[in-house]
Design an enzyme around this catalytic site. Structure first.
Site, short mmCIF file in Angstrom:
data_model
loop_
_atom_site.label_atom_id
_atom_site.label_comp_id
_atom_site.label_asym_id
_atom_site.label_seq_id
_atom_site.Cartn_x
_atom_site.Cartn_y
_atom_site.Cartn_z
N LYS A 266 42.27 46.47 41.93
CA LYS A 266 42.73 47.67 42.64
C LYS A 266 41.72 48.80 42.47
CE LYS A 266 47.73 47.01 42.01
NZ LYS A 266 48.12 46.97 43.43
N ARG A 340 55.00 38.17 43.59
CA ARG A 340 55.73 37.08 44.25
C ARG A 340 55.49 35.75 43.55
NH1 ARG A 340 52.74 38.62 49.74
NH2 ARG A 340 52.85 40.60 48.66
N1 BES Z 1 52.45 46.01 42.29
C1 BES Z 1 51.90 45.98 43.58
C2 BES Z 1 52.74 46.71 44.62
C3 BES Z 1 52.86 48.19 44.47
C4 BES Z 1 52.03 49.03 45.20
C5 BES Z 1 53.83 48.74 43.68
C6 BES Z 1 52.20 50.40 45.10
C7 BES Z 1 53.96 50.11 43.56
C8 BES Z 1 53.16 50.94 44.29
C9 BES Z 1 51.75 44.54 44.07
O1 BES Z 1 51.51 43.60 43.09
C10 BES Z 1 50.59 44.52 45.00
O2 BES Z 1 49.51 44.84 44.57
N2 BES Z 1 50.80 44.18 46.26
C11 BES Z 1 49.78 44.16 47.24
C12 BES Z 1 49.99 42.93 48.10
C13 BES Z 1 48.86 42.65 49.03
C14 BES Z 1 47.63 42.22 48.27
C15 BES Z 1 49.28 41.56 49.99
C16 BES Z 1 49.88 45.42 48.08
O3 BES Z 1 50.98 45.86 48.37
O4 BES Z 1 48.85 45.99 48.39
ZN ZN Z 2 49.48 43.43 42.58
#
Ligand code: BES
Ligand code: ZN
Ligand code: ZN
Length: 487
Positions: A266, A340
């Site tokens: 990230k 997931r």
């Molecule tokens: N933990 C994150 C989702 C999240 C984002 C929670 C912002 C709280 C605030 C999750 O694991 C994630 O990173 N999801 C990705 C999925 C994508 C790579 C398909 C996302 O939402 O960007």
């Molecule tokens: Zn994530």
């Protein structure tokens, strides 16, 4: 300790020796019997304030008066015909927040609106506790910190207030573990908190460590955990308050104690917030903490898969194929879509071994849900209209907002993989929240009604309010689930 854990009861205003005392007033500006007594106590100052239009009775309005021994706060309750549980909940919290800001140790209050309805009394109990919550335990030098030591309610339904206190303290318990950072709330810590809940509620607890997780074939959880030296845990609580043969309610929560994104790392700005990525697990443990105290006549099984998502030399990689607990293979196209993967094993495990009557899961799963709904509502989707109706009813009653997304077949098509059974992401920048739901659906046992809650927008960072004084963990959705299970 960061929040109040009891509410006392008293018989009358003159017998309530608190530093602050609160009465409510509607926009009709009529004082109730306690209000009149209190007005006398401050020599008619409340009536004077009403006559001078300083008190209007607007929702959330507070006006302070000074009596000989105690201060009085008059809380506006809005229009009488619009008075509901949420207003009484907010009013209880407002009184406590007023006491904190004035550094008054003890608060007393009437049952606002004079309602003797059990649910109104419960809501007041919840509001008092939630309003008292502060997360200050890591501040050692701040001399301005102040906590309210006691709250007293005049009359009312003692059992209902007590129920509200149990629910409120369970939400605060979850907030604490969620606000604590990744180096405090580790998977091991979540397991030890679950053990405490099990002891308190006479529940069975099972915890798998890394070796067991691998042995059992939980390939999603094992895959995500491979990049961190922090030991992962699969936590399972079983509560049996119902009949022996009765199918349990299944609860599953994402317990990702820190999400760096893994190899698909990230951006660094705001990454600290990914300590909140265990809030789905926090929701489940918060619910179980309340169940331990309220002992409802139902059976419940709760699972929290828990790990960090980091980038060690053994970390799982884009392109890797993992095999989940139900045997389905998953092509990993983004290691940041890890929630997931760990939920897949938990949903499949609970489906297979516990055959729940229905299953609910909670996860800070997608950034997309924050784009869609902001920090106002959780996104929900699932496989059963009747169960969804129950979710909606409890949402209405508790004031915890949810909004349904469609889980149509067209969306489910988007997670099909060319080289494995499914892939862990859908189409780029398209309906990411639904793609995640479509993925989870693959791991819910045949015929088990299921609803998924994406709480990424509501679990933290909501607007500050008396019930949620800081932009940290909110504990939202715990009260909704308890309303479904306990009533
Ligand atoms: N933990 C994150 C989702 C999240 C984002 C929670 C912002 C709280 C605030 C999750 O694991 C994630 O990173 N999801 C990705 C999925 C994508 C790579 C398909 C996302 O939402 O960007
Ligand atoms: Zn994530
Ligand atoms: Zn995550």
């Amino acid at each position: 300790m960061g929040y109040l854990n009891t509410v006392k009861n008293s018989k009358g205003f003159s017998k309530t020796n608190t530093e602050l005392f609160a009465v409510g007033i509607f926009e009709d500006l009529k004082l109730g019997s306690v209000g009149k007594e209190v007005d006398n106590y401050v020599d008619g100052q409340i009536t004077a304030a009403i006559n001078n239009s300083d008190i209007k009775g607007k929702k959330g309005e507070t006006t302070l008066f000074y009596g000989k021994e105690k201060r009085i706060v008059v809380v506006g309750l809005g229009e009488k015909k619009k008075f509901d549980e949420q207003i009484i909940r907010l009013s209880g919290a407002t009184v406590v927040r007023t006491a904190i800001s004035k550094k008054l140790k003890s608060v007393g209050m009437e049952i606002f609106g004079g309602k003797d309805d059990a649910y109104f009394n419960q809501a007041l109990g919840e509001g008092i506790i939630l309003g008292s919550y502060q997360f200050t335990k890591h501040q050692t030098q701040n001399k301005d910190l102040f906590e309210v030591k006691s709250a007293t309610v005049l009359g009312g339904n003692v059992a209902a207030i007590k129920k509200g206190v149990a629910i409120g303290t369970s939400v605060c318990f979850a907030r604490d573990m969620e606000n604590d950072p990744g180096n405090v709330t580790t998977p091991t810590k979540l397991a030890s908190l679950a053990k405490e809940i099990a002891k308190e509620g006479d529940m069975k607890i099972t915890v798998f460590d890394r070796k067991k997780i691998v042995e059992k074939g939980m390939g999603g959880l094992a895959g995500v955990a491979s990049g961190t030296g922090e030991p992962p845990r699969f936590i399972l609580l079983e509560y049996k308050g119902g009949k022996a043969g009765e199918k349990p309610i299944g609860l599953v929560g994402k317990g990702l104690t820190f999400d760096s994104g893994g190899i698909s790392i990230k951006p660094s700005a705001g990454m600290d917030e990914m300590k909140f990525d265990m809030c789905g697990g926090g929701t489940v443990l918060g619910v179980m903490k309340a169940i331990a105290q309220l002992k409802p006549k139902v059976n419940v099984v709760a699972a929290v898969p828990s790990t960090e998502n980091l980038l060690g030399d053994n970390a799982y990689k884009p392109g890797d194929i993992l095999t989940a607990y139900n045997g389905k293979t998953i092509e990993v196209l983004n290691t940041d879509a890890e929630g997931r993967l760990i939920l897949a094993d938990a949903l499949a495990y609970v489906s297979k071994h516990h055959k729940p009557q229905y299953m609910l899961d909670f996860a800070t799963l997608t950034g997309a849900v924050v784009i869609a709904l902001g920090h106002i509502a959780a996104g929900v989707m699932g496989t059963d209209d009747k169960l969804m109706k129950r979710v909606m009813d409890s949402s209405q009653k508790t004031g915890e907002r949810v909004w349904e997304f469609p889980l149509w077949d067209e969306y489910c098509e988007q997670i099909k993989s060319k080289i494995a059974d499914i892939k862990n992401i859908g189409e780029a920048r398209q309906a990411g929240t639904i793609a995640a739901g479509a993925f989870l659906k693959e791991f819910v046992g045949e015929g088990i009604p299921w609803i998924h809650f994406d709480i990424a927008g509501v679990a933290y960072n909501q607007k500050e309010s008396p019930l949620n004084y800081q932009r940290g963990a909110s504990g939202m959705i715990i009260r909704l689930v308890l309303d479904m299970i306990v009533g």
